[in-house]
Design a protein around this motif. Structure first.
Motif, short mmCIF file in Angstrom:
data_model
loop_
_atom_site.label_atom_id
_atom_site.label_comp_id
_atom_site.label_asym_id
_atom_site.label_seq_id
_atom_site.Cartn_x
_atom_site.Cartn_y
_atom_site.Cartn_z
N SER A 24 5.31 -12.70 -6.35
CA SER A 24 5.68 -11.79 -7.30
C SER A 24 4.51 -10.89 -7.69
CB SER A 24 6.14 -12.54 -8.56
OG SER A 24 5.01 -13.34 -9.10
N SER A 25 3.55 -11.24 -7.39
CA SER A 25 2.37 -10.35 -7.62
C SER A 25 2.10 -9.48 -6.39
CB SER A 25 0.82 -11.15 -7.80
OG SER A 25 -0.26 -10.29 -7.87
N ILE A 26 1.98 -8.27 -6.50
CA ILE A 26 1.93 -7.06 -5.33
C ILE A 26 0.50 -7.40 -4.90
CG2 ILE A 26 1.00 -5.21 -6.87
CD1 ILE A 26 3.50 -5.17 -3.75
N LYS A 27 -0.69 -7.67 -5.48
CA LYS A 27 -1.80 -8.24 -4.99
C LYS A 27 -1.82 -9.30 -4.28
CE LYS A 27 -6.72 -7.82 -6.47
NZ LYS A 27 -7.49 -7.73 -7.67
N LYS A 28 -1.31 -10.43 -4.52
CA LYS A 28 -1.24 -11.44 -3.70
C LYS A 28 -0.39 -11.20 -2.70
CE LYS A 28 -1.49 -15.17 -7.16
NZ LYS A 28 -0.75 -16.24 -7.99
N LEU A 29 0.64 -10.59 -2.74
CA LEU A 29 1.65 -10.12 -1.36
C LEU A 29 0.77 -9.36 -0.60
CD1 LEU A 29 5.18 -8.69 -1.39
CD2 LEU A 29 3.32 -7.55 -0.18
N ARG A 30 0.20 -8.47 -0.76
CA ARG A 30 -0.87 -7.75 0.00
C ARG A 30 -2.03 -8.56 0.80
NH1 ARG A 30 1.35 -2.82 1.35
NH2 ARG A 30 2.21 -2.05 -0.50
N TRP A 31 -2.46 -9.43 -0.12
CA TRP A 31 -3.78 -10.01 0.59
C TRP A 31 -2.85 -11.23 1.72
CZ3 TRP A 31 -8.58 -9.95 1.16
CH2 TRP A 31 -9.30 -9.04 0.06
N GLY A 58 -1.70 -1.78 12.14
CA GLY A 58 -1.49 -0.78 11.38
C GLY A 58 -1.16 -1.12 9.82
N ILE A 59 -0.34 -2.28 9.80
CA ILE A 59 -0.14 -3.03 8.71
C ILE A 59 -1.31 -3.36 7.86
CG2 ILE A 59 1.43 -4.93 7.64
CD1 ILE A 59 3.59 -4.27 9.91
N VAL A 60 -2.11 -4.01 8.61
CA VAL A 60 -3.51 -4.51 8.05
C VAL A 60 -4.19 -3.35 7.31
CG1 VAL A 60 -5.67 -5.43 8.57
CG2 VAL A 60 -3.66 -6.50 9.50
N ILE A 64 -4.99 -2.94 3.54
CA ILE A 64 -6.30 -2.82 2.97
C ILE A 64 -6.57 -1.32 1.96
CG2 ILE A 64 -8.61 -1.81 3.71
CD1 ILE A 64 -8.19 -3.84 6.23
N TYR A 65 -5.68 -0.38 2.40
CA TYR A 65 -5.55 0.99 1.73
C TYR A 65 -4.86 0.74 0.32
CZ TYR A 65 -3.79 5.44 -0.10
OH TYR A 65 -3.64 6.40 -0.81
N TYR A 66 -3.88 -0.20 0.18
CA TYR A 66 -3.31 -0.40 -1.07
C TYR A 66 -4.11 -1.28 -1.92
CZ TYR A 66 0.72 2.55 -0.33
OH TYR A 66 1.33 3.71 0.02
N LEU A 67 -4.70 -2.32 -1.24
CA LEU A 67 -5.83 -3.46 -1.99
C LEU A 67 -6.91 -2.44 -2.75
CD1 LEU A 67 -5.54 -6.17 0.09
CD2 LEU A 67 -4.82 -6.36 -2.31
#
Length: 78
Positions: A24-31, A58-60, A64-67
């Motif tokens: 539910s957390s976008i930060k956890k999702l990205r990591w 590319g997804i990695v 990284i960009y969004y984190l």
């Protein structure tokens, strides 16, 4: 290279990406998605599937960009 080991690497990468989508957390999702995509990228390169390896790499970088962006936005708020 051991084919069975490579298959399990692909399954593990798939599972991690799937788990990331439950966050539910976008930060956890990205990591978590970055970890899964990294493994998927490695898997793709090891089996010689360049489109799989390149796309997941590319997804990695997108993660990284969004984190980094999330981190900067968070520090500017405080």
């Amino acid at each position: 290279m051991d084919i069975e080991w490579l298959e399990w690497l692909g399954y593990l990468a798939s599972l991690i990406v799937l788990i990331s989508l439950l966050m539910s957390s976008i930060k956890k999702l990205r990591w978590i998605n970055m970890i899964g995509s990294s493994l998927f990228s490695l898997y793709g390169f090891l089996i010689g599937a360049l489109p799989v390896g390149i796309m997941n790499l590319g997804i990695v970088f997108i993660n990284i960009y969004y984190l980094v962006k999330l981190s900067r936005d968070h520090t500017q708020e405080g």
